[in-house]
Design a protein around this motif. Structure first.
Motif, mmCIF file in Angstrom:
data_model
loop_
_atom_site.group_PDB
_atom_site.id
_atom_site.type_symbol
_atom_site.label_atom_id
_atom_site.label_comp_id
_atom_site.label_asym_id
_atom_site.label_seq_id
_atom_site.Cartn_x
_atom_site.Cartn_y
_atom_site.Cartn_z
ATOM 1 N N ARG A 198 0.820 -1.210 0.000
ATOM 2 C CA ARG A 198 0.000 0.000 0.000
ATOM 3 C C ARG A 198 0.858 1.266 0.000
ATOM 4 O O ARG A 198 1.750 1.416 0.838
ATOM 5 C CB ARG A 198 -0.915 0.004 1.223
ATOM 6 C CG ARG A 198 -1.883 1.194 1.175
ATOM 7 C CD ARG A 198 -2.760 1.286 2.374
ATOM 8 N NE ARG A 198 -3.557 2.498 2.300
ATOM 9 C CZ ARG A 198 -4.223 3.022 3.314
ATOM 10 N NH1 ARG A 198 -4.195 2.432 4.493
ATOM 11 N NH2 ARG A 198 -4.911 4.136 3.157
ATOM 12 N N PRO A 199 0.585 2.196 -0.914
ATOM 13 C CA PRO A 199 1.324 3.464 -0.915
ATOM 14 C C PRO A 199 1.078 4.237 0.370
ATOM 15 O O PRO A 199 -0.060 4.362 0.828
ATOM 16 C CB PRO A 199 0.752 4.207 -2.128
ATOM 17 C CG PRO A 199 0.147 3.147 -2.992
ATOM 18 C CD PRO A 199 -0.360 2.098 -2.043
ATOM 19 N N ALA A 200 2.133 4.770 0.952
ATOM 20 C CA ALA A 200 2.030 5.525 2.196
ATOM 21 C C ALA A 200 1.837 7.006 1.891
ATOM 22 O O ALA A 200 2.166 7.474 0.800
ATOM 23 C CB ALA A 200 3.295 5.329 3.020
ATOM 24 N N PRO A 201 1.312 7.764 2.852
ATOM 25 C CA PRO A 201 1.148 9.200 2.643
ATOM 26 C C PRO A 201 2.494 9.882 2.432
ATOM 27 O O PRO A 201 3.468 9.565 3.112
ATOM 28 C CB PRO A 201 0.475 9.673 3.946
ATOM 29 C CG PRO A 201 0.771 8.610 4.948
ATOM 30 C CD PRO A 201 0.859 7.329 4.190
ATOM 31 N N ARG A 202 2.555 10.801 1.474
ATOM 32 C CA ARG A 202 3.832 11.440 1.136
ATOM 33 C C ARG A 202 4.467 12.130 2.341
ATOM 34 O O ARG A 202 5.674 12.127 2.506
ATOM 35 C CB ARG A 202 3.624 12.457 0.007
ATOM 36 C CG ARG A 202 3.249 11.834 -1.309
ATOM 37 C CD ARG A 202 3.462 12.807 -2.448
ATOM 38 N NE ARG A 202 2.696 12.449 -3.636
ATOM 39 C CZ ARG A 202 2.976 11.466 -4.438
ATOM 40 N NH1 ARG A 202 3.995 10.706 -4.174
ATOM 41 N NH2 ARG A 202 2.244 11.204 -5.497
ATOM 42 N N GLY A 203 3.634 12.756 3.161
ATOM 43 C CA GLY A 203 4.168 13.491 4.299
ATOM 44 C C GLY A 203 4.800 12.613 5.351
ATOM 45 O O GLY A 203 5.514 13.110 6.227
ATOM 46 N N GLY A 204 4.546 11.297 5.301
ATOM 47 C CA GLY A 204 5.112 10.384 6.281
ATOM 48 C C GLY A 204 6.327 9.635 5.788
ATOM 49 O O GLY A 204 6.890 8.797 6.499
#
Length: 224
Positions: free
Chosen positions: A68-74
């Motif tokens: 699953r792609p993670a949030p960019r900010g994390g």
């Protein structure tokens, strides 16, 4: 020997550099029931059920979480997974349009080639872990080259060498301060509907033209 995970969920760990509240919101938009915990500047995530809430073929919880792609900010986000008898380490690098990177290890073999997956090198792993000064690249590379041990042994060793937290979550699926997060039923239903619609479209195209539509369910996976 490392302990068995609770309830037979398998062994996996995602390390995200965001607060538990932020990671919890992200998990609720996903497909798996998860357990998360604050871990020394990271939020650790593992699955709390073996099966994802989504329909087959996207119903193996650890595989869904790993991809699953993670949030960019994390980002950077690191993953450590025992999948189908292999140790899998992933990094989702910081930056726009940077693909997730993978390194796959097999017992008695060491690192194996995975042409369909962007390769994760030792320097990238050290950088993502923030371990450039505390871990020696040659030592990490030596663990990955060796075929000794089990997948979980290798993952635990790498965590220690990189100075990363989360061993209890990886081994047991639980730790002090952990809490469970349920995915949104509506979100899971929307994902299943999207996958079914894509499969029907592909089937109709192939029936009409006698060939592949060129489409792929991977698009649905990326949507999550």
């Amino acid at each position: 020997m490392a302990a068995d995970a609770r309830s037979g969920t398998g062994h996996g760990l995602l390390l995200v550099r965001r607060s538990p509240a932020s990671v919890g919101r992200w998990l609720r938009k996903g497909l798996v029931a998860a357990t998360m915990a604050p871990l020394d500047g990271w939020t650790g995530v593992t699955v709390s059920e073996h099966t994802a809430r989504s329909a087959a073929p996207y119903d193996t919880a650890l595989e869904v979480l790993a991809a699953r792609p993670a949030p960019r900010g994390g980002r950077p986000v690191l993953g450590f997974f025992d999948l189908q008898g292999r140790a899998v380490v992933t990094v989702q690098p910081a930056g726009v349009r940077k693909a997730q990177q993978w390194v796959v290890w097999e017992p008695r073999t060491g690192v194996v080639e995975t042409p369909s997956l962007p390769r994760l090198g030792v320097p990238g792993l050290l950088e993502a872990a923030g371990a450039g000064r505390s871990a020696r690249a040659d030592d990490v590379a030596g663990v990955l080259r060796s075929g000794d041990g089990t997948p979980l042994d290798v993952l635990v060793t790498l965590l220690g060498m990189l100075g990363l937290p989360g061993r209890e979550l990886l081994e047991r699926g639980d730790c002090s301060g952990a809490s469970d997060v349920e995915p949104s039923t509506r979100g899971v239903q929307m994902f299943d509907r999207l996958v079914a619609d894509e499969a029907q479209h592909r089937s109709e195209w192939e029936a009409a033209w006698g060939g592949s539509s060129g489409g792929s369910p991977d698009g649905a996976r990326e949507a999550r």
